[in-house]
Write an enzyme that holds these catalytic residues in place. Structure first.
Site, PDB file in Angstrom:
ATOM      1  N   ALA A  64      37.494  45.199   1.921  1.00 42.96           N
ATOM      2  CA  ALA A  64      36.786  44.240   2.950  1.00 42.96           C
ATOM      3  C   ALA A  64      37.652  43.249   3.440  1.00 42.96           C
ATOM      4  O   ALA A  64      37.220  42.473   4.030  1.00 42.96           O
ATOM      5  CB  ALA A  64      35.469  43.800   2.266  1.00 42.96           C
TER       6      ALA A  64
ATOM      7  N   ASP B  55      49.306  38.029  -0.041  1.00 42.56           N
ATOM      8  CA  ASP B  55      47.828  38.026  -0.956  1.00 42.56           C
ATOM      9  C   ASP B  55      48.148  37.816  -2.360  1.00 42.56           C
ATOM     10  O   ASP B  55      47.352  36.929  -2.910  1.00 42.56           O
ATOM     11  CB  ASP B  55      47.626  39.428  -0.754  1.00 42.56           C
TER      12      ASP B  55
HETATM   13  P1  ADP Z   1      41.502  45.592  -0.124  1.00 40.86           P
HETATM   14  O1  ADP Z   1      41.431  44.973   1.253  1.00 40.86           O
HETATM   15  O2  ADP Z   1      40.487  45.256  -1.028  1.00 40.86           O
HETATM   16  O3  ADP Z   1      42.887  45.018  -0.923  1.00 40.86           O
HETATM   17  P2  ADP Z   1      43.360  48.059  -0.628  1.00 40.86           P
HETATM   18  O4  ADP Z   1      42.928  49.070  -0.010  1.00 40.86           O
HETATM   19  O5  ADP Z   1      44.518  47.213  -0.370  1.00 40.86           O
HETATM   20  O6  ADP Z   1      41.899  46.878  -0.151  1.00 40.86           O
HETATM   21  O7  ADP Z   1      43.083  47.866  -2.152  1.00 40.86           O
HETATM   22  C1  ADP Z   1      41.931  48.651  -2.545  1.00 40.86           C
HETATM   23  C2  ADP Z   1      42.381  49.463  -3.729  1.00 40.86           C
HETATM   24  O8  ADP Z   1      42.539  48.745  -5.102  1.00 40.86           O
HETATM   25  C3  ADP Z   1      41.109  50.287  -4.396  1.00 40.86           C
HETATM   26  O9  ADP Z   1      40.815  51.657  -3.540  1.00 40.86           O
HETATM   27  C4  ADP Z   1      41.739  50.737  -5.647  1.00 40.86           C
HETATM   28  O10 ADP Z   1      42.406  52.000  -5.709  1.00 40.86           O
HETATM   29  C5  ADP Z   1      42.169  49.472  -6.237  1.00 40.86           C
HETATM   30  N1  ADP Z   1      41.398  48.462  -6.945  1.00 40.86           N
HETATM   31  C6  ADP Z   1      40.900  47.360  -6.533  1.00 40.86           C
HETATM   32  N2  ADP Z   1      39.966  46.800  -7.300  1.00 40.86           N
HETATM   33  C7  ADP Z   1      39.971  47.762  -8.148  1.00 40.86           C
HETATM   34  C8  ADP Z   1      39.318  47.521  -9.450  1.00 40.86           C
HETATM   35  N3  ADP Z   1      38.388  46.806  -9.987  1.00 40.86           N
HETATM   36  N4  ADP Z   1      39.307  48.749 -10.370  1.00 40.86           N
HETATM   37  C9  ADP Z   1      40.043  49.829 -10.110  1.00 40.86           C
HETATM   38  N5  ADP Z   1      40.772  49.882  -8.857  1.00 40.86           N
HETATM   39  C10 ADP Z   1      40.697  48.774  -8.051  1.00 40.86           C
HETATM   40 MG    MG Z   2      45.031  45.317  -0.283  1.00 47.70          MG
END
Ligand code: ADP
Ligand code: MG
Length: 386
Positions: free
Chosen positions: A127, A176
């Site tokens: 998001a 970030d």
């Molecule tokens: P964002 O904008 O939320 O950072 P990203 O694509 O950079 O989106 O990162 C999201 C990815 O990080 C997810 O698809 C997953 O692979 C990993 N991730 C984030 N939070 C978790 C979690 N709680 N458990 C496992 N993987 C997670």
């Molecule tokens: Mg990210």
């Protein structure tokens, strides 16, 4: 947060048949102002939010790594001796990538024990609130403690970035992780992406009765990959044609010359970056001198610059911003890379219900999908849970 502490503890215990040695957590982040300035060596101004990723972790007697998450059914196992970026894939590349990246900042991975980790989170994934930095930063502070590495938070931010760049393969900057590690309650992190100097600046939202409303349009970033690459290319072209290392080296006084030298599109891309850097500096100065009620115009100007000069907005983001302003927000802008994602609206607390209702009604009237609206507060950065 109490719910997460319970679920992460229960999750660890049920996956690994023992209680964890400790819990650590790290927040997601939102960027208040400073968009597409990071890769131009410029300024950004994000803050850590009150949505967190919590990790429960224990060291092992052997050299096995086991990672599990409420987000995935499988438990991923890897011997420490096989820990290289090339061996990592999927979601576990985030936590295991951090373990590997620590070795690039002094950790001796031939001498440390393995670990079990379970991860849970209330940072929405994808998001634009950086669930990725939250997971990286939570694992980084946990291993820094239990492996007794003594690395400071600025180094841990680079560890998280390296994990994301090399193990995940995403060419992201350091914003970030810096926000997630250095953030403080009711404050934002003023980050110079060239020197990597970071300064925590009080926001004063609480005292002013202001809250930051996130308006997630739920429009996916359909053109984001190509759009992002072409914006970066325009910035590089502009810098080259103007004879500077990066657009950071220009000020608004250079824009007249830029208009003579550059084609119209490149000029407008450059103007966004140059004026956005100035707006970050102005936001920090205005916060100090006048407080947060005076920064609304800077947020508005940032949005117009992204809409008209950088051309990365979409109709849903423009509608979110215009409607929020019309309903009482004191400033609003799209946030993140663009082509979808979320807008932010700095709003007096009492007006949050009316701004929320107005945005939902406006989206319905336009036939747009239902947006997701929620308030975030500036929260403390990563650390061990008591
Ligand atoms: P964002 O904008 O939320 O950072 P990203 O694509 O950079 O989106 O990162 C999201 C990815 O990080 C997810 O698809 C997953 O692979 C990993 N991730 C984030 N939070 C978790 C979690 N709680 N458990 C496992 N993987 C997670
Ligand atoms: Mg990210």
């Amino acid at each position: 947060m109490n719910d997460l502490i319970t679920t992460v503890t229960d999750g660890f215990t049920s996956r690994f048949d023992a209680a964890p040695a400790g819990l650590w957590s790290a927040p997601g982040r939102v960027n208040l102002i400073g968009e597409h300035t990071d890769y131009n060596d410029g300024f950004v101004f994000p803050f850590a939010i009150n949505r967190r990723t919590v990790v429960a972790l224990s060291l092992r007697d052997d050299r096995l790594l086991r990672v599990a998450s409420s987000f995935a059914a499988e438990t991923v196992e890897l011997p420490l001796d096989d820990l290289t970026p090339e061996n990592l894939a999927g979601w576990s590349a985030y936590p295991l990538g951090v373990a590997w990246a620590l070795s690039q900042f002094g950790a001796d991975l031939t001498a440390v024990p393995g670990f079990d980790v379970f991860i849970d989170s209330d940072v929405p994934i994808g998001a634009g609130l950086s669930s990725s930095a939250a997971i990286e930063s939570a694992v980084a502070v946990a291993l820094n403690d239990l492996w007794q590495l003594g690395l400071d938070r600025r180094v841990l931010a680079r560890v998280g970035q390296l994990a994301e760049n090399r193990a995940v393969g995403a060419p992201t900057g350091i914003m970030d992780q810096s926000a997630s590690l250095l953030g403080e309650a009711d404050a934002a992190v003023f980050l110079d992406c060239r020197s990597l100097e970071a300064e925590v600046i009080p926001l004063g939202f609480d005292a002013a009765g202001l809250e930051l409303l996130i308006i997630d349009t739920r429009v996916s970033h359909a053109h984001s990959t190509g759009g992002y690459a072409s914006r970066r290319a325009s910035c590089e072209l502009g810098a080259r044609m103007l004879g500077v290392t990066s657009l950071r080296d220009l000020t608004v006084d250079d824009l007249a010359r830029a208009a003579d030298v550059l084609d119209d599109e490149t000029f407008r891309r450059v103007r966004h970056v140059v004026t956005e850097n100035q707006r970050v500096l102005d936001t920090v100065r205005t916060l100090r001198a006048q407080g947060p009620t005076a920064i609304g115009d800077l947020l508005d100007a940032s949005h117009l610059s992204m809409r008209d000069d950088f051309e990365i907005s979409v109709p849903e983001l423009d509608l979110a911003v215009e409607t929020a302003r019309g309903a009482g927000a004191i400033g609003a802008r799209m946030t993140g890379g663009g082509f979808g994602g979320a807008a932010i609206a700095l709003t007096p607390s009492a007006l949050i219900p009316q701004v929320t209702a107005a945005v939902i009604a406006a989206f319905a009237a336009q036939g747009f999908g239902v947006p997701d609206l929620f308030v975030v507060r500036a929260a403390d950065g990563a650390g061990r849970q008591e």
